[in-house]
Design an enzyme around this catalytic site. Sequence first.
Site, PDB file in Angstrom:
ATOM      1  CG  HIS A   1      -7.443   4.553   0.697  1.00 23.78           C
ATOM      2  ND1 HIS A   1      -6.949   4.102  -0.490  1.00 23.78           N
ATOM      3  CD2 HIS A   1      -6.426   5.205   1.325  1.00 23.78           C
ATOM      4  CE1 HIS A   1      -5.671   4.459  -0.579  1.00 23.78           C
ATOM      5  NE2 HIS A   1      -5.330   5.135   0.494  1.00 23.78           N
TER       6      HIS A   1
ATOM      7  CG  ASP B   1      -0.746   5.225   3.632  1.00 19.37           C
ATOM      8  OD1 ASP B   1      -1.152   5.224   2.457  1.00 19.37           O
ATOM      9  OD2 ASP B   1      -1.380   5.746   4.566  1.00 19.37           O
TER      10      ASP B   1
ATOM     11  CG  HIS C   1      -1.916   1.145   1.150  1.00 19.80           C
ATOM     12  ND1 HIS C   1      -3.272   0.961   0.974  1.00 19.80           N
ATOM     13  CD2 HIS C   1      -1.747   2.493   1.193  1.00 19.80           C
ATOM     14  CE1 HIS C   1      -3.879   2.130   0.938  1.00 19.80           C
ATOM     15  NE2 HIS C   1      -2.965   3.091   1.073  1.00 19.80           N
TER      16      HIS C   1
ATOM     17  CD  GLN D   1      -6.952  11.456  -1.342  1.00 17.97           C
ATOM     18  OE1 GLN D   1      -5.821  10.995  -1.426  1.00 17.97           O
ATOM     19  NE2 GLN D   1      -7.710  11.287  -0.260  1.00 17.97           N
TER      20      GLN D   1
ATOM     21  CG  HIS E   1      -0.916   7.029  -1.498  1.00 20.27           C
ATOM     22  ND1 HIS E   1      -2.162   7.245  -2.051  1.00 20.27           N
ATOM     23  CD2 HIS E   1      -1.125   6.279  -0.387  1.00 20.27           C
ATOM     24  CE1 HIS E   1      -3.084   6.671  -1.287  1.00 20.27           C
ATOM     25  NE2 HIS E   1      -2.468   6.078  -0.270  1.00 20.27           N
TER      26      HIS E   1
ATOM     27  CD  GLU F   1      -6.355   6.509   6.118  1.00 22.71           C
ATOM     28  OE1 GLU F   1      -6.729   6.653   4.933  1.00 22.71           O
ATOM     29  OE2 GLU F   1      -5.205   6.743   6.500  1.00 22.71           O
TER      30      GLU F   1
END
Length: 432
Positions: free
Chosen positions: A210, A309, A57, A152, A59, A213
């Site tokens: 996601h 992450d 995971h 997002q 970005h 969270e």
Amino acid sequence: MNFDLIVKNANLADGRMADIAVAKGKIVAVERDIEGDAQTMIDATGRLLSAPFIDIHFHMDATLSLGTPRFNRTGTLLEGIQLWGELRPLLTKEAVIERALRYCDLAVSQGILAVRSHVDVCDDRLVGVEALLEVRDMVQDYLDLQLVAFPQNGYFRSPIAARNLERALDMGVEVVGGIPHGERTMEDGRLSVTALCEIAAKRGLMVDLHCDETDDPHSRHIETLAYETQRLGLKGRVAGSHLTSMHSMDNYYASKLLPLIAEAEVHCIPNPVANVVLQGRHDTYPKRRGLMRVPELMALGVNVAFGQDSCMDPWYSLGNADMLEAANVAIHATHMTSHDAMKACFAAITDNAAKTFGLEGYGVAPGCNADFVLLDARDPIEAIRLRANRLAVVRRGKVISETAPHVSTLSLPGRPRTVEPSRYAPVEFATR
Ligand code: FE2
């Protein structure tokens, strides 16, 4: 017999000691006392040889952007998202490619040979998608990059997300992402899980959302995700990332939820380093740790794999592409300090992540790809404790990165000249 590479005297993650022989990019033998010649011979001297680390995971469109256009002052998830919203229009394809390639260099040096990266699709230019698809091709000889189309700003909440998510998938992004807790209402969140799973089912793709969270114990989109996984026949192809609300849920509800996750074979992806600092931000004291219930999930047979992450981006200023750090922090934050639990945390950055990724030819066994990392440690627990140097990183039988062992030189009267952390063991005292 002639091989391309032989590694002698390696400790394996399962406790065996063996030599490893490699030919034509594949492991051809893992056994004691392999005879033969090889172009490259490495004596592991009892150090740990592991299948490579996988960051399940990440970005990559945001990495190494720290400070642009400004720093995250509060350190919160919400300011991170706001800051990313300021950075996104400034992105250029060239800059994303340059940062991603630099990050992949670092990742390889740290023994990471596969990364699943979310890529934001809430930008009509799809700069990040175009850039990372190019990067995926550019790095394929040394790193497997798998991309997740990530809305997002919310699949429903952003007016451009749904269209751009489909565009990204058409362009070759291979996993469907989402952010149900980021939608306007619980109901929209639930509907987004259904819509995204249906897209994946129709296209024959994997899902990685996601999911939940947040510290809100009523954020329960994972329940819908597990349900849709079963309804649409997606077992084994779906992952729930973060799942931090699970930390705060009522124990009775958790006792119902966790078996549903196990039954649906949903992979669970905690991101210990990031979430231990991003969650609990509305708390005074005690401050919640904000990690999903890792040992309880593992005890039910759920496949749990740790992600990193972030690394030097709007959400997290630190990071060093170090999956051993992720395992180390997970152990501390989840009380997983027993011998078996710590070994399970090593599997969460190797074997479990490979399973979630769907990586073929992974492992240290005959027939597997000759991809592995030799660590400056004797076993998985020591590797996590020391965050051990990656002495050699091997891809398809070739050494692609080397790091010297950790050796410090002392100037202390009457004491040894050097300290090598990987040669330390608990000191045995004489007893009467
Ligand atoms: Fe994330």
